[in-house]
Design a protein around this motif. Structure first.
Motif, PDB file in Angstrom:
ATOM      1  N   TRP A  37       0.867  -1.177   0.000  1.00 21.91           N
ATOM      2  CA  TRP A  37       0.000   0.000   0.000  1.00 21.91           C
ATOM      3  C   TRP A  37       0.905   1.230   0.000  1.00 21.91           C
ATOM      4  N   VAL A  38       0.551   2.202  -0.833  1.00 20.24           N
ATOM      5  CA  VAL A  38       1.376   3.403  -0.988  1.00 20.24           C
ATOM      6  C   VAL A  38       1.340   4.229   0.292  1.00 20.24           C
ATOM      7  N   LEU A  43       1.433   9.749  -2.238  1.00 19.81           N
ATOM      8  CA  LEU A  43       0.306   9.840  -3.164  1.00 19.81           C
ATOM      9  C   LEU A  43       0.501  11.022  -4.103  1.00 19.81           C
ATOM     10  N   HIS A  44       0.285  10.803  -5.411  1.00 22.01           N
ATOM     11  CA  HIS A  44       0.506  11.832  -6.426  1.00 22.01           C
ATOM     12  C   HIS A  44      -0.137  11.389  -7.739  1.00 22.01           C
ATOM     13  N   ILE A  45      -0.074  12.265  -8.754  1.00 30.08           N
ATOM     14  CA  ILE A  45      -0.534  11.939 -10.108  1.00 30.08           C
ATOM     15  C   ILE A  45       0.669  12.100 -11.036  1.00 30.08           C
ATOM     16  N   PHE A  94      -3.737  -0.871  -8.123  1.00 33.75           N
ATOM     17  CA  PHE A  94      -5.078  -0.475  -7.665  1.00 33.75           C
ATOM     18  C   PHE A  94      -5.014   1.038  -7.486  1.00 33.75           C
ATOM     19  N   TRP A  95      -5.935   1.769  -8.125  1.00 32.79           N
ATOM     20  CA  TRP A  95      -5.821   3.225  -8.139  1.00 32.79           C
ATOM     21  C   TRP A  95      -7.153   3.939  -7.929  1.00 32.79           C
ATOM     22  N   PHE A 127      -2.161   8.960 -21.773  1.00 37.19           N
ATOM     23  CA  PHE A 127      -2.215   9.462 -20.396  1.00 37.19           C
ATOM     24  C   PHE A 127      -3.503   8.993 -19.734  1.00 37.19           C
ATOM     25  N   SER A 128      -3.361   8.329 -18.605  1.00 36.35           N
ATOM     26  CA  SER A 128      -4.498   7.835 -17.835  1.00 36.35           C
ATOM     27  C   SER A 128      -4.314   8.317 -16.394  1.00 36.35           C
ATOM     28  N   PRO A 129      -4.749   9.555 -16.097  1.00 30.57           N
ATOM     29  CA  PRO A 129      -4.482  10.123 -14.771  1.00 30.57           C
ATOM     30  C   PRO A 129      -5.092   9.286 -13.651  1.00 30.57           C
ATOM     31  N   HIS A 130      -4.269   8.998 -12.666  1.00 34.48           N
ATOM     32  CA  HIS A 130      -4.710   8.172 -11.532  1.00 34.48           C
ATOM     33  C   HIS A 130      -3.771   8.394 -10.352  1.00 34.48           C
ATOM     34  N   ILE A 131      -4.214   7.942  -9.191  1.00 31.22           N
ATOM     35  CA  ILE A 131      -3.412   7.971  -7.974  1.00 31.22           C
ATOM     36  C   ILE A 131      -3.238   6.525  -7.533  1.00 31.22           C
ATOM     37  N   THR A 132      -2.031   5.999  -7.654  1.00 25.93           N
ATOM     38  CA  THR A 132      -1.790   4.615  -7.233  1.00 25.93           C
ATOM     39  C   THR A 132      -1.944   4.531  -5.718  1.00 25.93           C
TER      40      THR A 132
END
Length: 190
Positions: A37-38, A43-45, A94-95, A127-132
């Motif tokens: 788990w991050v 946490l970032h984009i 998982f995002w 580009f697929s913006p997400h937060i892992t």
């Protein structure tokens, strides 16, 4: 800035949003068996992953990004869904996903172009913006779409925030948190 470290540019999440996400993710950790788990501070984009980067290219990309973002206004974003990357039954990422944002696309295009102009070879994936939020499913049962639908902490809820800066991060493998802010690029306040 280190020859053998990995670097990337990312949209920074405000501290309050990291705390909000962490509260929701803590509840998901009890339900979902992912290996890693991050860390909340990580946490970032991601906008552009540079990998191993020589200092001259980092300086050149930073100068170009500073110029490209000098008139960029801060803007609002919404985190509004969950998703996965990798095989459906055994995802590797998982995002948390974001609502469509023309401003984010523009910022990403400016950062990406600046890095290419500085001599970086970047990934060509769309580009697929997400937060892992987690990596590597280790559940005894296969991952299913129902798992995403039953992720109660995110169900029917949006998390809004104000995007204010892009950050150049350096990765410290084996540490937690593992991302160090090297340089920040502030947007113009609205």
């Amino acid at each position: 800035m280190g020859q053998h470290a990995h670097f990337f540019y990312a949209l920074e999440l405000p501290g309050a949003i990291k705390e909000t996400l962490t509260g929701k993710v803590d509840r998901l950790q009890e339900q979902l068996p992912f290996k890693t788990w991050v860390h909340p501070q990580d946490l970032h984009i991601t906008l552009a992953f540079l990998g191993n980067a020589p200092e001259d290219k980092l300086i050149a990309s930073s100068q170009r990004i500073e110029a490209a973002l000098s008139k960029q206004s801060s803007f609002d974003m919404k985190i509004d869904h969950l998703g996965i990357f990798g095989r459906k039954e055994n995802p590797r990422i998982f995002w948390a996903g974001l609502d469509e944002s023309p401003e984010l696309k523009e910022v990403r295009n400016n950062v990406f172009s600046a890095c290419q102009a500085a001599g970086f070879t970047l990934e060509k994936r769309p580009f697929s913006p997400h937060i892992t939020i987690a990596r590597k499913w280790v559940g005894e049962q296969p991952f299913t779409a129902e798992i995403l639908e039953s992720a109660i902490p995110f169900k029917n809820e949006q998390i809004s925030f104000h995007a204010e800066r892009v950050v150049l991060y350096k990765t410290h493998l084996g540490k937690s948190p593992k991302y160090e802010s090297i340089k920040q690029f502030e947007f113009v306040s609205r």
